[in-house]
Enzyme design. Structure first.
Site, PDB file in Angstrom:
ATOM      1  N   SER A 137      61.574  30.392 -13.748  1.00  8.32           N
ATOM      2  CA  SER A 137      62.127  31.691 -13.353  1.00  8.32           C
ATOM      3  C   SER A 137      61.004  32.534 -12.766  1.00  8.32           C
ATOM      4  CB  SER A 137      62.690  32.396 -14.603  1.00  8.32           C
ATOM      5  OG  SER A 137      63.070  33.722 -14.317  1.00  8.32           O
ATOM      6  N   TYR A 149      62.427  35.754 -23.484  1.00  7.15           N
ATOM      7  CA  TYR A 149      62.944  34.810 -22.479  1.00  7.15           C
ATOM      8  C   TYR A 149      61.845  34.467 -21.470  1.00  7.15           C
ATOM      9  CZ  TYR A 149      65.396  33.231 -18.286  1.00  7.15           C
ATOM     10  OH  TYR A 149      65.778  32.524 -17.175  1.00  7.15           O
TER      11      TYR A 149
END
Ligand SMILES: NC(=O)c1ccc[n+]([C@@H]2O[C@H](COP(=O)([O-])OP(=O)(O)OC[C@H]3O[C@@H](n4cnc5c(N)ncnc54)[C@H](OP(=O)(O)O)[C@@H]3O)[C@@H](O)[C@H]2O)c1
Length: 228
Positions: A137, A149
């Protein structure tokens, strides 16, 4: 030669499902893995049925299930050319927010699940001199305020580089896909001005369709005007 075989974890939704459709268009046979059997079966049917695509129910946090996924792949199609470790999910930002049990599931899915996919698929990828991709990501390249995350995705970015070095003499290629904000069910409140799953799928296909001597190691892709 029979058509090459493309395995995707997290294929029941979003980026994984879009990548399956693009890979199918490009001539790959598909192995679709996730926990939602009904969604996988519907997608396998859409992509041509059992000759062209199989659904494999797999929780990526279960190593035995990942080994069974690869065994089902070889049983159905006899080879594995591309493995895309894409399953994952997020959590509310803020270290005083959200549920610590959800953190546990997220760390196990995003980090250990990806490592298990690597381990389970390496032997078959070595045999085919194939390609391994992992979904990291932008959050795996930039620290975001209060984001565990993001820490899991930094681990995925690091894993992509460490497995690239580990496989250096095998011919197997390794790519870290690093999406910015993408409009998928990842978000409870769907974002606007975001990328579409198809935008990420095209980036994945770009990496796998390079000549064999070209190893695209990272693709970081944002929607225009994403500030971080
Ligand atoms: N959307 C974004 O903005 C964005 C940005 C950067 C990176 N990413 C990453 O992109 C990847 C795909 O996410 P998405 O945006 O496409 O979201 P999504 O539509 O929610 O897809 C997530 C996929 O992961 C699967 N999954 C979750 N836990 C799993 C488990 N334990 N075992 C097997 N499969 C599991 C889900 O399937 P089941 O529920 O059926 O198991 C689903 O197919 C994730 O790694 C995510 O972190 C997303």
């Amino acid at each position: 030669m029979a058509d090459p075989v493309f395995l995707i974890t997290g294929a029941s939704s979003g980026i994984g499902a879009a990548t399956a459709r693009h890979a199918s268009q490009a001539g790959y046979r598909l192995v679709l893995a996730a926990r939602s059997t009904d969604r996988l079966e519907a997608l396998a049917e859409e992509l041509g049925g059992s000759e062209r695509a199989i659904a494999v129910t797999c929780d990526v946090t279960d190593f035995a299930a990942q080994e069974a996924m690869v065994a089902a792949t070889l049983d159905a199609f006899g080879r594995l050319d591309v493995a895309f470790a894409n399953a994952g999910f997020g959590a509310k930002r803020g270290f005083l927010e959200g549920d610590p049990e959800q953190w546990r599931a997220m760390v196990l899915t995003n980090v250990l699940g990806a490592a298990y996919t690597i381990r389970a698929t390496i032997p078959a990828l070595k045999d085919s001199v194939g390609h391994l991709l992992l979904t990291s990501s932008v959050a795996g390249r930039r620290a975001l305020s209060g984001s565990l995350y993001g820490a899991t995705k930094h681990a995925v970015t690091a894993m992509a580089e460490s497995v690239r070095q580990d496989l250096n003499d095998t011919g197997v290629r390794v790519t870290s896909i690093e999406p910015g904000m993408t409009d998928t069910p990842f978000f409870d409140d769907r974002p606007s001005n975001a990328l579409e799953s198809d935008d990420i799928a095209r980036a994945v296909l770009f990496a796998v369709q390079q000549p064999p001597h070209v190893d695209v190691n990272e693709i970081l892709i944002r929607p225009v005007s994403q500030p971080i």
